[in-house]
Design a protein around this motif. Structure first.
Motif, PDB file in Angstrom:
ATOM      1  N   TRP A   1       2.349  -4.193   0.270  1.00 52.90           N
ATOM      2  CA  TRP A   1       2.551  -5.269   1.236  1.00 52.90           C
ATOM      3  C   TRP A   1       3.506  -4.750   2.307  1.00 52.90           C
ATOM      4  O   TRP A   1       4.687  -4.527   2.055  1.00 52.90           O
ATOM      5  CB  TRP A   1       3.140  -6.498   0.555  1.00 52.90           C
TER       6      TRP A   1
ATOM      7  N   ASP B   1       0.510  -6.803   6.735  1.00 49.49           N
ATOM      8  CA  ASP B   1      -0.733  -6.204   6.264  1.00 49.49           C
ATOM      9  C   ASP B   1      -0.632  -5.850   4.781  1.00 49.49           C
ATOM     10  O   ASP B   1       0.456  -5.550   4.267  1.00 49.49           O
ATOM     11  CB  ASP B   1      -1.059  -4.940   7.066  1.00 49.49           C
TER      12      ASP B   1
ATOM     13  N   THR C   1      -9.729  -5.805  -8.514  1.00 45.78           N
ATOM     14  CA  THR C   1      -9.087  -6.466  -7.381  1.00 45.78           C
ATOM     15  C   THR C   1      -7.967  -7.382  -7.868  1.00 45.78           C
ATOM     16  O   THR C   1      -7.862  -7.691  -9.054  1.00 45.78           O
ATOM     17  CB  THR C   1     -10.092  -7.321  -6.578  1.00 45.78           C
ATOM     18  N   THR C   2      -7.158  -7.817  -6.907  1.00 49.39           N
ATOM     19  CA  THR C   2      -6.251  -8.944  -7.100  1.00 49.39           C
ATOM     20  C   THR C   2      -6.692 -10.030  -6.124  1.00 49.39           C
ATOM     21  O   THR C   2      -7.426  -9.754  -5.170  1.00 49.39           O
ATOM     22  CB  THR C   2      -4.790  -8.547  -6.828  1.00 49.39           C
ATOM     23  N   PRO C   3      -6.295 -11.290  -6.326  1.00 49.14           N
ATOM     24  CA  PRO C   3      -6.700 -12.349  -5.400  1.00 49.14           C
ATOM     25  C   PRO C   3      -6.311 -12.028  -3.963  1.00 49.14           C
ATOM     26  O   PRO C   3      -5.256 -11.439  -3.699  1.00 49.14           O
ATOM     27  CB  PRO C   3      -5.956 -13.583  -5.930  1.00 49.14           C
ATOM     28  N   GLY C   4      -7.157 -12.436  -3.024  1.00 44.82           N
ATOM     29  CA  GLY C   4      -6.908 -12.141  -1.622  1.00 44.82           C
ATOM     30  C   GLY C   4      -5.646 -12.776  -1.079  1.00 44.82           C
ATOM     31  O   GLY C   4      -5.074 -12.292  -0.096  1.00 44.82           O
ATOM     32  N   ASP C   5      -5.188 -13.862  -1.705  1.00 43.20           N
ATOM     33  CA  ASP C   5      -3.980 -14.539  -1.234  1.00 43.20           C
ATOM     34  C   ASP C   5      -2.772 -14.216  -2.103  1.00 43.20           C
ATOM     35  O   ASP C   5      -1.818 -14.991  -2.172  1.00 43.20           O
ATOM     36  CB  ASP C   5      -4.204 -16.052  -1.199  1.00 43.20           C
TER      37      ASP C   5
ATOM     38  N   SER D   1      -1.485  -1.653  -4.647  1.00 44.34           N
ATOM     39  CA  SER D   1      -1.459  -2.500  -3.461  1.00 44.34           C
ATOM     40  C   SER D   1      -0.081  -2.428  -2.824  1.00 44.34           C
ATOM     41  O   SER D   1       0.937  -2.416  -3.531  1.00 44.34           O
ATOM     42  CB  SER D   1      -1.793  -3.948  -3.833  1.00 44.34           C
TER      43      SER D   1
ATOM     44  N   GLU E   1      -2.453  -3.287   1.978  1.00 44.06           N
ATOM     45  CA  GLU E   1      -3.348  -2.166   1.722  1.00 44.06           C
ATOM     46  C   GLU E   1      -3.590  -2.075   0.221  1.00 44.06           C
ATOM     47  O   GLU E   1      -2.645  -2.121  -0.571  1.00 44.06           O
ATOM     48  CB  GLU E   1      -2.740  -0.862   2.248  1.00 44.06           C
ATOM     49  N   GLU E   2      -4.877  -1.946  -0.172  1.00 45.42           N
ATOM     50  CA  GLU E   2      -5.201  -1.947  -1.597  1.00 45.42           C
ATOM     51  C   GLU E   2      -6.207  -0.849  -1.913  1.00 45.42           C
ATOM     52  O   GLU E   2      -7.157  -0.619  -1.161  1.00 45.42           O
ATOM     53  CB  GLU E   2      -5.758  -3.310  -2.017  1.00 45.42           C
TER      54      GLU E   2
END
Length: 254
Positions: A91, A96, A106-110, A89, A98-99
């Motif tokens: 930052w 934005d 996944t990682t948490p959306g926040d 991922s 990108e993952e």
């Protein structure tokens, strides 16, 4: 060979459970804390050596919280399983994120707002050995990065409630045979028998076979107890999954 019957179907006894399905054991849950390095990067370490326990087929979260990364920009993270990258991922300066990931990890959306970088695996697969995971964070010109979180994952799955069947006159001397079968669990279970709830069966009277399915690695287990038993005796089969702290019991009684 004499007649046979499933004990539960005859109403002689119904399976009893003493277990915690899908529950994470106290030993399997690692506690975590984070501290600052000289830069804004942190170090996240497990306070216990035990692995996170994942239930086969269910989602599991490998914890990693780095509050010092909140609002950071130009940061990239990589979760690794051993040496293999399973999630990356980035930052960006404009906010934005990108993952990219393998098998829908996944990682948490926040994550960029909370610093919660826990790795979420949607469907755990059985593994005979614990699997090591680590998080590598790079920022700005620090291309070498730093390993900030590390943990391991061990897996387990509940067995089905044992099906217990009684077969009269099954042995060469007219002994009674009791068949116990359970399936779909992990890792390999222990199976033991009890007479009248407290007595161990005589030596040489028990035969047990546990076999793992080739693709899923989940186990099916069958055990047979052959002995002379009085009509008023009760016979219990116990399937134990130590990884889950789970004991499943079925009983035949007069």
């Amino acid at each position: 060979m004499g007649p046979s019957a499933f004990c539960g179907r005859r109403g002689e006894a119904s399976p009893r459970r003493s277990c915690a399905f899908g529950a994470r054991s106290a030993r399997g849950a690692a506690a975590w804390r984070c501290g600052l390095l000289l830069s804004f990067l942190g170090f996240c370490a497990g306070l216990e050596d035990d692995c996170v326990l994942g239930i086969v087929g269910q989602l599991v979260s490998l914890p990693c919280v780095l509050p010092q990364l909140v609002a950071a920009v130009n940061v990239s993270i990589a979760w690794r399983r051993g040496e293999e990258v399973v999630l990356r991922s980035a930052w960006m300066d404009d906010g934005d994120v990108e993952e990219w990931s393998v098998n829908r990890a996944t990682t948490p959306g926040d994550a960029a707002l909370t610093g919660n970088l826990s790795l979420q695996l949607p469907a755990v697969e059985a593994s005979e050995r614990p699997v090591n995971y680590s998080l590598l964070v790079t920022s700005g010109g620090n291309q070498s990065g730093a390993e900030l979180c590390a943990t391991c994952l061990r897996t387990a799955a509940s067995f089905s409630s044992p099906a217990l069947r009684r077969e009269e006159g099954a042995g060469p001397g007219g002994e009674t045979a009791f068949w116990c079968h359970s399936s779909g669990g992990f890792p390999e279970p222990a199976v033991y028998w009890l007479l009248n709830d407290t007595e161990d069966p005589p030596g040489g009277s028990v035969w047990t076979l546990a076999a793992a399915l080739p693709r899923s690695l989940l186990y099916n287990v069958t055990s047979r107890l052959t002995l002379n038993v009085s009509d008023d005796a009760s016979v219990s089969c116990v399937v134990e999954n130590a990884a889950l702290g789970e004991n499943l019991t079925s009983t035949c009684s007069a």
